[in-house]
Motif scaffolding. Sequence first.
Motif, PDB file in Angstrom:
ATOM      1  N   TYR A  20      -7.312   1.527  -7.549  1.00 61.54           N
ATOM      2  CA  TYR A  20      -6.654   0.475  -6.781  1.00 61.54           C
ATOM      3  C   TYR A  20      -5.445  -0.141  -7.487  1.00 61.54           C
ATOM      4  O   TYR A  20      -4.471  -0.520  -6.843  1.00 61.54           O
ATOM      5  CB  TYR A  20      -7.628  -0.660  -6.471  1.00 61.54           C
ATOM      6  N   ALA A  21      -5.496  -0.288  -8.807  1.00 62.08           N
ATOM      7  CA  ALA A  21      -4.466  -1.026  -9.547  1.00 62.08           C
ATOM      8  C   ALA A  21      -3.056  -0.476  -9.338  1.00 62.08           C
ATOM      9  O   ALA A  21      -2.138  -1.254  -9.063  1.00 62.08           O
ATOM     10  CB  ALA A  21      -4.820  -1.079 -11.026  1.00 62.08           C
ATOM     11  N   PRO A  22      -2.825   0.834  -9.455  1.00 61.04           N
ATOM     12  CA  PRO A  22      -1.450   1.317  -9.245  1.00 61.04           C
ATOM     13  C   PRO A  22      -0.950   1.079  -7.821  1.00 61.04           C
ATOM     14  O   PRO A  22       0.229   0.803  -7.607  1.00 61.04           O
ATOM     15  CB  PRO A  22      -1.537   2.814  -9.534  1.00 61.04           C
ATOM     16  N   ILE A  23      -1.867   1.148  -6.862  1.00 60.29           N
ATOM     17  CA  ILE A  23      -1.474   0.939  -5.465  1.00 60.29           C
ATOM     18  C   ILE A  23      -1.170  -0.533  -5.233  1.00 60.29           C
ATOM     19  O   ILE A  23      -0.220  -0.868  -4.520  1.00 60.29           O
ATOM     20  CB  ILE A  23      -2.576   1.459  -4.520  1.00 60.29           C
ATOM     21  N   ARG A  24      -1.946  -1.418  -5.846  1.00 61.35           N
ATOM     22  CA  ARG A  24      -1.673  -2.863  -5.723  1.00 61.35           C
ATOM     23  C   ARG A  24      -0.318  -3.226  -6.319  1.00 61.35           C
ATOM     24  O   ARG A  24       0.341  -4.151  -5.848  1.00 61.35           O
ATOM     25  CB  ARG A  24      -2.772  -3.662  -6.410  1.00 61.35           C
ATOM     26  N   ASN A  25       0.091  -2.509  -7.356  1.00 61.78           N
ATOM     27  CA  ASN A  25       1.395  -2.773  -7.974  1.00 61.78           C
ATOM     28  C   ASN A  25       2.540  -2.382  -7.049  1.00 61.78           C
ATOM     29  O   ASN A  25       3.615  -2.969  -7.122  1.00 61.78           O
ATOM     30  CB  ASN A  25       1.524  -2.032  -9.299  1.00 61.78           C
ATOM     31  N   ILE A  26       2.315  -1.391  -6.201  1.00 66.62           N
ATOM     32  CA  ILE A  26       3.358  -0.920  -5.287  1.00 66.62           C
ATOM     33  C   ILE A  26       3.418  -1.767  -4.019  1.00 66.62           C
ATOM     34  O   ILE A  26       4.498  -2.085  -3.522  1.00 66.62           O
ATOM     35  CB  ILE A  26       3.118   0.562  -4.924  1.00 66.62           C
ATOM     36  N   LEU A  27       2.254  -2.146  -3.504  1.00 68.97           N
ATOM     37  CA  LEU A  27       2.190  -2.890  -2.247  1.00 68.97           C
ATOM     38  C   LEU A  27       2.715  -4.316  -2.409  1.00 68.97           C
ATOM     39  O   LEU A  27       2.564  -4.917  -3.481  1.00 68.97           O
ATOM     40  CB  LEU A  27       0.745  -2.952  -1.735  1.00 68.97           C
ATOM     41  N   PRO A  28       3.292  -4.871  -1.354  1.00 71.54           N
ATOM     42  CA  PRO A  28       3.722  -6.278  -1.439  1.00 71.54           C
ATOM     43  C   PRO A  28       2.515  -7.213  -1.457  1.00 71.54           C
ATOM     44  O   PRO A  28       1.430  -6.855  -0.994  1.00 71.54           O
ATOM     45  CB  PRO A  28       4.539  -6.468  -0.159  1.00 71.54           C
ATOM     46  N   ASN A  29       2.697  -8.402  -1.970  1.00 71.93           N
ATOM     47  CA  ASN A  29       1.626  -9.389  -2.036  1.00 71.93           C
ATOM     48  C   ASN A  29       1.315  -9.895  -0.627  1.00 71.93           C
ATOM     49  O   ASN A  29       2.185 -10.404   0.066  1.00 71.93           O
ATOM     50  CB  ASN A  29       2.039 -10.549  -2.938  1.00 71.93           C
ATOM     51  N   THR A  30       0.078  -9.728  -0.197  1.00 74.13           N
ATOM     52  CA  THR A  30      -0.332 -10.164   1.138  1.00 74.13           C
ATOM     53  C   THR A  30      -1.332 -11.320   1.061  1.00 74.13           C
ATOM     54  O   THR A  30      -2.112 -11.522   1.982  1.00 74.13           O
ATOM     55  CB  THR A  30      -0.951  -8.991   1.923  1.00 74.13           C
ATOM     56  N   GLY A  31      -1.321 -12.033  -0.024  1.00 74.11           N
ATOM     57  CA  GLY A  31      -2.230 -13.163  -0.167  1.00 74.11           C
ATOM     58  C   GLY A  31      -3.651 -12.693  -0.441  1.00 74.11           C
ATOM     59  O   GLY A  31      -3.890 -11.940  -1.362  1.00 74.11           O
ATOM     60  N   GLY A  32      -4.578 -13.135   0.376  1.00 73.40           N
ATOM     61  CA  GLY A  32      -5.975 -12.793   0.178  1.00 73.40           C
ATOM     62  C   GLY A  32      -6.386 -11.458   0.764  1.00 73.40           C
ATOM     63  O   GLY A  32      -7.522 -11.038   0.609  1.00 73.40           O
ATOM     64  N   LEU A  33      -5.473 -10.769   1.419  1.00 69.66           N
ATOM     65  CA  LEU A  33      -5.783  -9.495   2.065  1.00 69.66           C
ATOM     66  C   LEU A  33      -5.422  -8.345   1.136  1.00 69.66           C
ATOM     67  O   LEU A  33      -4.252  -8.152   0.790  1.00 69.66           O
ATOM     68  CB  LEU A  33      -5.012  -9.377   3.382  1.00 69.66           C
ATOM     69  N   ASP A  34      -6.435  -7.574   0.733  1.00 73.42           N
ATOM     70  CA  ASP A  34      -6.217  -6.446  -0.171  1.00 73.42           C
ATOM     71  C   ASP A  34      -6.107  -5.169   0.658  1.00 73.42           C
ATOM     72  O   ASP A  34      -7.084  -4.715   1.256  1.00 73.42           O
ATOM     73  CB  ASP A  34      -7.366  -6.357  -1.161  1.00 73.42           C
TER      74      ASP A  34
END
Length: 96
Positions: free
Chosen positions: A56-70
């Motif tokens: 998940y970590a590399p994908i979270r770094n690419i995706l924009p911040n959506t607040g509480g929605l992962d």
Amino acid sequence: MLTLYQALMLILDVIWFVMIAHILMSWLINFQVLNLRQPLVWQIWNGLNRLLEPIYAPIRNILPNTGGLDLAPLVVFVIIIILQRALANNAGWFLG
């Protein structure tokens, strides 16, 4: 080569089911059905997090911040589906 194909499909299936267990457990924790103060629940939760965080970590770094929605699990599900279909469509290559 058939064994390689089957091993890759098995790995993708295992990741799929571990992710489903992690998502269901996160819902149960958030709705206070499960309590992280229970040792068994904490150990399972911690183990699932340790297994999936490197994915998940590399994908979270690419995706924009959506607040509480992962959205990382959704992206990983899509990637797994694409890989499974790519393997299935090229199964003839594995058979020789």
